[in-house]
Design a protein around this motif. Structure first.
Motif, PDB file in Angstrom:
ATOM      1  N   ARG A 187     -23.200 -10.001  29.204  1.00 17.64           N
ATOM      2  CA  ARG A 187     -21.872  -9.635  28.714  1.00 17.64           C
ATOM      3  C   ARG A 187     -21.907  -9.387  27.212  1.00 17.64           C
ATOM      4  N   GLU A 188     -22.594 -10.255  26.468  1.00 20.03           N
ATOM      5  CA  GLU A 188     -22.707 -10.074  25.021  1.00 20.03           C
ATOM      6  C   GLU A 188     -23.454  -8.789  24.685  1.00 20.03           C
ATOM      7  N   ALA A 189     -24.488  -8.462  25.486  1.00 21.24           N
ATOM      8  CA  ALA A 189     -25.233  -7.223  25.247  1.00 21.24           C
ATOM      9  C   ALA A 189     -24.346  -6.002  25.461  1.00 21.24           C
ATOM     10  N   VAL A 190     -23.527  -6.038  26.520  1.00 20.44           N
ATOM     11  CA  VAL A 190     -22.621  -4.920  26.789  1.00 20.44           C
ATOM     12  C   VAL A 190     -21.597  -4.800  25.667  1.00 20.44           C
ATOM     13  N   GLU A 191     -21.044  -5.904  25.224  1.00 15.64           N
ATOM     14  CA  GLU A 191     -20.060  -5.872  24.135  1.00 15.64           C
ATOM     15  C   GLU A 191     -20.656  -5.283  22.863  1.00 15.64           C
ATOM     16  N   ALA A 192     -21.922  -5.641  22.568  1.00 21.34           N
ATOM     17  CA  ALA A 192     -22.571  -5.092  21.372  1.00 21.34           C
ATOM     18  C   ALA A 192     -22.775  -3.582  21.496  1.00 21.34           C
ATOM     19  N   LEU A 193     -23.159  -3.124  22.686  1.00 18.59           N
ATOM     20  CA  LEU A 193     -23.366  -1.692  22.896  1.00 18.59           C
ATOM     21  C   LEU A 193     -22.049  -0.926  22.832  1.00 18.59           C
ATOM     22  N   LEU A 194     -20.984  -1.525  23.329  1.00 16.46           N
ATOM     23  CA  LEU A 194     -19.684  -0.866  23.248  1.00 16.46           C
ATOM     24  C   LEU A 194     -19.210  -0.745  21.805  1.00 16.46           C
ATOM     25  N   ALA A 195     -19.608  -1.700  20.975  1.00 15.85           N
ATOM     26  CA  ALA A 195     -19.175  -1.679  19.580  1.00 15.85           C
ATOM     27  C   ALA A 195     -19.949  -0.649  18.756  1.00 15.85           C
ATOM     28  N   ALA A 196     -21.261  -0.533  19.026  1.00 18.54           N
ATOM     29  CA  ALA A 196     -22.049   0.332  18.145  1.00 18.54           C
ATOM     30  C   ALA A 196     -23.201   1.046  18.830  1.00 18.54           C
ATOM     31  N   GLY A 197     -23.354   0.912  20.113  1.00 15.94           N
ATOM     32  CA  GLY A 197     -24.514   1.493  20.777  1.00 15.94           C
ATOM     33  C   GLY A 197     -24.170   2.696  21.622  1.00 15.94           C
ATOM     34  N   PRO A 198     -25.182   3.289  22.263  1.00 13.11           N
ATOM     35  CA  PRO A 198     -24.946   4.430  23.152  1.00 13.11           C
ATOM     36  C   PRO A 198     -24.113   4.008  24.359  1.00 13.11           C
ATOM     37  N   LEU A 199     -23.086   4.777  24.676  1.00  8.05           N
ATOM     38  CA  LEU A 199     -22.200   4.413  25.775  1.00  8.05           C
ATOM     39  C   LEU A 199     -22.900   4.481  27.118  1.00  8.05           C
ATOM     40  N   GLU A 200     -23.855   5.402  27.278  1.00  4.90           N
ATOM     41  CA  GLU A 200     -24.553   5.484  28.557  1.00  4.90           C
ATOM     42  C   GLU A 200     -25.357   4.218  28.812  1.00  4.90           C
ATOM     43  N   GLU A 201     -25.960   3.672  27.763  1.00  7.35           N
ATOM     44  CA  GLU A 201     -26.693   2.406  27.920  1.00  7.35           C
ATOM     45  C   GLU A 201     -25.731   1.267  28.219  1.00  7.35           C
ATOM     46  N   ALA A 202     -24.565   1.294  27.561  1.00 14.46           N
ATOM     47  CA  ALA A 202     -23.558   0.267  27.845  1.00 14.46           C
ATOM     48  C   ALA A 202     -23.095   0.345  29.290  1.00 14.46           C
ATOM     49  N   ALA A 203     -22.896   1.568  29.801  1.00 18.99           N
ATOM     50  CA  ALA A 203     -22.465   1.738  31.189  1.00 18.99           C
ATOM     51  C   ALA A 203     -23.533   1.228  32.155  1.00 18.99           C
ATOM     52  N   ALA A 204     -24.809   1.494  31.849  1.00 16.34           N
ATOM     53  CA  ALA A 204     -25.896   1.023  32.719  1.00 16.34           C
ATOM     54  C   ALA A 204     -25.985  -0.500  32.713  1.00 16.34           C
ATOM     55  N   ARG A 205     -25.862  -1.107  31.530  1.00 15.69           N
ATOM     56  CA  ARG A 205     -25.907  -2.573  31.459  1.00 15.69           C
ATOM     57  C   ARG A 205     -24.694  -3.193  32.144  1.00 15.69           C
ATOM     58  N   LEU A 206     -23.541  -2.531  32.035  1.00 17.10           N
ATOM     59  CA  LEU A 206     -22.344  -3.036  32.700  1.00 17.10           C
ATOM     60  C   LEU A 206     -22.491  -2.969  34.214  1.00 17.10           C
ATOM     61  N   GLN A 207     -23.124  -1.909  34.709  1.00 17.91           N
ATOM     62  CA  GLN A 207     -23.360  -1.824  36.146  1.00 17.91           C
ATOM     63  C   GLN A 207     -24.313  -2.930  36.595  1.00 17.91           C
ATOM     64  N   GLY A 208     -25.323  -3.247  35.773  1.00 18.39           N
ATOM     65  CA  GLY A 208     -26.210  -4.364  36.082  1.00 18.39           C
ATOM     66  C   GLY A 208     -25.480  -5.694  36.084  1.00 18.39           C
ATOM     67  N   LEU A 209     -24.501  -5.842  35.164  1.00 20.18           N
ATOM     68  CA  LEU A 209     -23.698  -7.069  35.124  1.00 20.18           C
ATOM     69  C   LEU A 209     -22.871  -7.210  36.390  1.00 20.18           C
ATOM     70  N   GLN A 210     -22.290  -6.097  36.856  1.00 21.69           N
ATOM     71  CA  GLN A 210     -21.531  -6.113  38.096  1.00 21.69           C
ATOM     72  C   GLN A 210     -22.420  -6.487  39.280  1.00 21.69           C
ATOM     73  N   LYS A 211     -23.646  -5.950  39.293  1.00 17.04           N
ATOM     74  CA  LYS A 211     -24.586  -6.255  40.376  1.00 17.04           C
ATOM     75  C   LYS A 211     -24.961  -7.732  40.370  1.00 17.04           C
ATOM     76  N   LEU A 212     -25.185  -8.291  39.188  1.00 21.74           N
ATOM     77  CA  LEU A 212     -25.500  -9.724  39.077  1.00 21.74           C
ATOM     78  C   LEU A 212     -24.374 -10.564  39.662  1.00 21.74           C
ATOM     79  N   LEU A 213     -23.146 -10.220  39.350  1.00 17.88           N
ATOM     80  CA  LEU A 213     -21.999 -10.959  39.889  1.00 17.88           C
ATOM     81  C   LEU A 213     -21.914 -10.809  41.399  1.00 17.88           C
ATOM     82  N   THR A 214     -22.098  -9.595  41.893  1.00 22.06           N
ATOM     83  CA  THR A 214     -22.006  -9.346  43.336  1.00 22.06           C
ATOM     84  C   THR A 214     -23.037 -10.158  44.105  1.00 22.06           C
ATOM     85  N   GLU A 215     -24.264 -10.200  43.602  1.00 21.26           N
ATOM     86  CA  GLU A 215     -25.336 -10.910  44.301  1.00 21.26           C
ATOM     87  C   GLU A 215     -25.221 -12.426  44.175  1.00 21.26           C
TER      88      GLU A 215
END
Length: 340
Positions: A68-96
């Motif tokens: 979550r902290e990594a996604v927040e950092a990417l949303l603040a200053a990083g590439p949005l596509e990388e943030a979207a990919a990490r967010l999808q991984g976060l969703q997968k972690l929660l689902t599993e």
């Protein structure tokens, strides 16, 4: 002649009865001992399972916080596509992890993911090119006496929600990037090119039939009445909020429904669906198809072989020994199979 004073021989029948009684007693003791040992083993396994569950929960909390902290950092200053990919991984972690998490942990995780999805949609909207400049250029180049053609005024795509309504949970403030708002008794449609990894909002529709053929990133259905929504695979979450008398056909990782009543859901969902403040909600497995849907499932990352359509958590029903009265399964003979 028998010798005087010799005792008569014992009868064989009493001896057999005594032997049988002596055999029954140890058998009962053996059964009781076996039952006791089984009970001890069950308790040991239960304790071990609890320890494993607690360890898994601790691991999830730490891993989820890091991601979550990594996604927040990417949303603040990083590439949005990388943030979207990490967010999808976060969703997968929660689902599993849902199977061993407590309900409150699942809810906290879902709320965190929904908030990040809203932040991602808001950042994407900020980076969208300003269309008003292109409109002014066209107006300047128009020939004298010519009239500008309005851009499909009857099609309310990507319209801002009506004033007086705040954003639904997880929905970014401001107008949606993609979707429909305020239409009545219309057939509305978006295709693969319009939907690809977009955040879609359907709001304040009345009596509409909506066809979403393609792979969206998120879906929000808010304050709709008497509508049918047929939607292709959604990569992350679908939220249905404040709707009534609707038929919703959805495929997603996570499904949440709030303040909704008298609605039927045909779903493919990889985690457990969550309802809150809902009544008369019914569920059946996802049953819609269209040309290209397999390609859309592949791009969405959803597992077609995993569908928890009949596993629903009702946050308003805490009893474990009785089913929630707020939702049910649609009987097989009553399910819709044709959507033409």
């Amino acid at each position: 002649m028998e010798a005087a004073g010799e005792a008569p021989a014992a009868s064989p029948a009493p001896l057999r009865a005594e032997a049988a009684a002596a055999a029954v007693l140890p058998e009962r003791l053996r059964r009781r001992e076996a039952e006791r040992q089984q009970g001890v083993e069950r308790q040991r396994q239960k304790k071990e399972a609890q320890v494993v569950k607690e360890e898994q929960s601790e691991f999830f909390v730490a891993a989820f916080a890091r991601e979550r902290e990594a996604v927040e950092a990417l949303l603040a200053a990083g590439p949005l596509e990388e943030a979207a990919a990490r967010l999808q991984g976060l969703q997968k972690l929660l689902t599993e992890s849902v199977r061993f998490l407590a309900p409150y942990e699942v809810r906290q995780g879902q709320e965190a993911v929904a908030r990040l999805q809203g932040d991602l949609a808001a950042r994407r909207q900020q980076l969208q090119p300003k269309k008003k400049f292109a409109f002014r250029a066209l107006k300047k180049e128009a020939a004298p006496g010519s009239e500008l053609r309005p851009a499909e005024p009857a099609r309310p795509a990507a319209a801002a929600p009506a004033p007086g309504y705040g954003p639904a949970e997880g929905e970014p403030g401001g107008p949606p990037l993609c979707g429909f708002s305020g239409a009545e008794d219309e057939e509305l449609e978006l295709g693969p090119a319009e939907l690809l990894q977009r955040d879609v909002v359907l709001s304040e529709l009345r009596g509409c039939r909506v066809l979403l053929r393609g792979n969206a990133n998120t879906l929000r259905v808010r304050d709709c009445r008497g509508c049918t929504v047929l939607c292709g695979p959604v990569s992350t979450s679908a939220l249905v909020d404040g709707c009534s008398d609707c038929l919703l056909v959805l495929a997603c990782q996570q499904l949440r429904s709030h303040r909704t009543r008298d609605c039927r859901f045909y779903v493919q969902v990889t985690s457990r669906a969550v309802i809150e403040d809902c009544t008369k909600i019914s569920f059946a497995p996802y049953a819609w198809s269209y040309p290209g849907i397999e390609r859309d499932f592949e791009s969405s990352g959803l597992d077609r072989n995993r569908n928890n359509w009949n596993l629903v958590d009702d946050f308003d029903w805490l009893a474990t020994n009785k089913p929630s009265p707020n939702w049910s399964l649609i009987p097989e003979q009553e399910r819709i199979s044709r959507w033409d």
